[in-house]
Scaffold this motif. Structure first.
Motif, PDB file in Angstrom:
ATOM      1  N   SER A 272       1.053  -1.115  -0.054  1.00 57.24           N
ATOM      2  CA  SER A 272       0.017  -0.007   0.142  1.00 57.24           C
ATOM      3  C   SER A 272       0.836   1.502   0.023  1.00 57.24           C
ATOM      4  CB  SER A 272      -0.935   0.046   1.346  1.00 57.24           C
ATOM      5  OG  SER A 272      -0.337  -0.165   2.393  1.00 57.24           O
ATOM      6  N   GLU A 273       2.030   1.332   0.855  1.00 58.52           N
ATOM      7  CA  GLU A 273       2.960   2.349   0.611  1.00 58.52           C
ATOM      8  C   GLU A 273       3.602   2.616  -0.727  1.00 58.52           C
ATOM      9  OE1 GLU A 273       6.109   2.186   3.712  1.00 58.52           O
ATOM     10  OE2 GLU A 273       4.634   1.947   5.310  1.00 58.52           O
ATOM     11  N   ARG A 274       3.842   1.582  -1.392  1.00 59.56           N
ATOM     12  CA  ARG A 274       4.597   1.575  -2.612  1.00 59.56           C
ATOM     13  C   ARG A 274       3.631   2.151  -3.772  1.00 59.56           C
ATOM     14  NH1 ARG A 274       5.951  -4.133  -3.845  1.00 59.56           N
ATOM     15  NH2 ARG A 274       6.802  -3.465  -5.867  1.00 59.56           N
ATOM     16  N   VAL A 275       2.373   1.688  -3.625  1.00 60.43           N
ATOM     17  CA  VAL A 275       1.170   2.121  -4.548  1.00 60.43           C
ATOM     18  C   VAL A 275       0.936   3.464  -4.340  1.00 60.43           C
ATOM     19  CG1 VAL A 275      -1.147   2.181  -5.208  1.00 60.43           C
ATOM     20  CG2 VAL A 275       0.175  -0.182  -4.850  1.00 60.43           C
ATOM     21  N   LEU A 276       0.705   3.886  -3.005  1.00 56.18           N
ATOM     22  CA  LEU A 276       0.722   5.292  -2.730  1.00 56.18           C
ATOM     23  C   LEU A 276       1.677   6.302  -3.190  1.00 56.18           C
ATOM     24  CD1 LEU A 276      -1.277   7.705  -1.391  1.00 56.18           C
ATOM     25  CD2 LEU A 276       0.022   6.836   0.660  1.00 56.18           C
ATOM     26  N   GLY A 277       2.979   5.733  -2.884  1.00 56.22           N
ATOM     27  CA  GLY A 277       4.070   6.651  -3.236  1.00 56.22           C
ATOM     28  C   GLY A 277       4.188   6.686  -4.953  1.00 56.22           C
TER      29      GLY A 277
END
Length: 102
Positions: free
Chosen positions: A16-21
């Motif tokens: 989720s952090e990678r997608v958001l980033g």
């Protein structure tokens, strides 16, 4: 083949952090699920990701594509938090950075 530590650290972050980033780094674009998967998995394009998902499904996994499920869950989490927005266009759902606070 070895990977450098930057790639290792990036891959270690929650999805989720990678997608958001990624979406935050590309605020001028909206991406379909397959396009996001292709970008973050390092595949050539969304069509390549679609083939990977199809192969995973044909392998007999009852839960369907593990890769597809991971990304769907990450996007669902980000949508609930208001960090990502979604819109439908010609039968395809697109996702974009929603401007929520990290």
């Amino acid at each position: 083949m070895p990977i450098d530590i930057k790639q290792f650290k990036e891959a270690s972050r929650p999805l989720s952090e990678r997608v958001l980033g990624f979406l935050k780094d590309h605020p001028e674009q909206a991406y379909s699920l397959m396009e996001l998967m292709a970008e973050l998995e390092g595949k050539a394009d969304a069509a390549s990701m679609a083939w990977i998902v199809a192969i995973e499904r044909m392998s007999g996994k009852k839960e369907g594509s593990a890769t597809l499920n991971k990304y769907s869950k990450a996007l669902e989490e980000l949508l609930k938090q208001g960090k990502v927005t979604e819109a439908q266009l010609q039968g395809t759902t697109y996702y974009a950075y929603g401007g929520g606070h990290p």
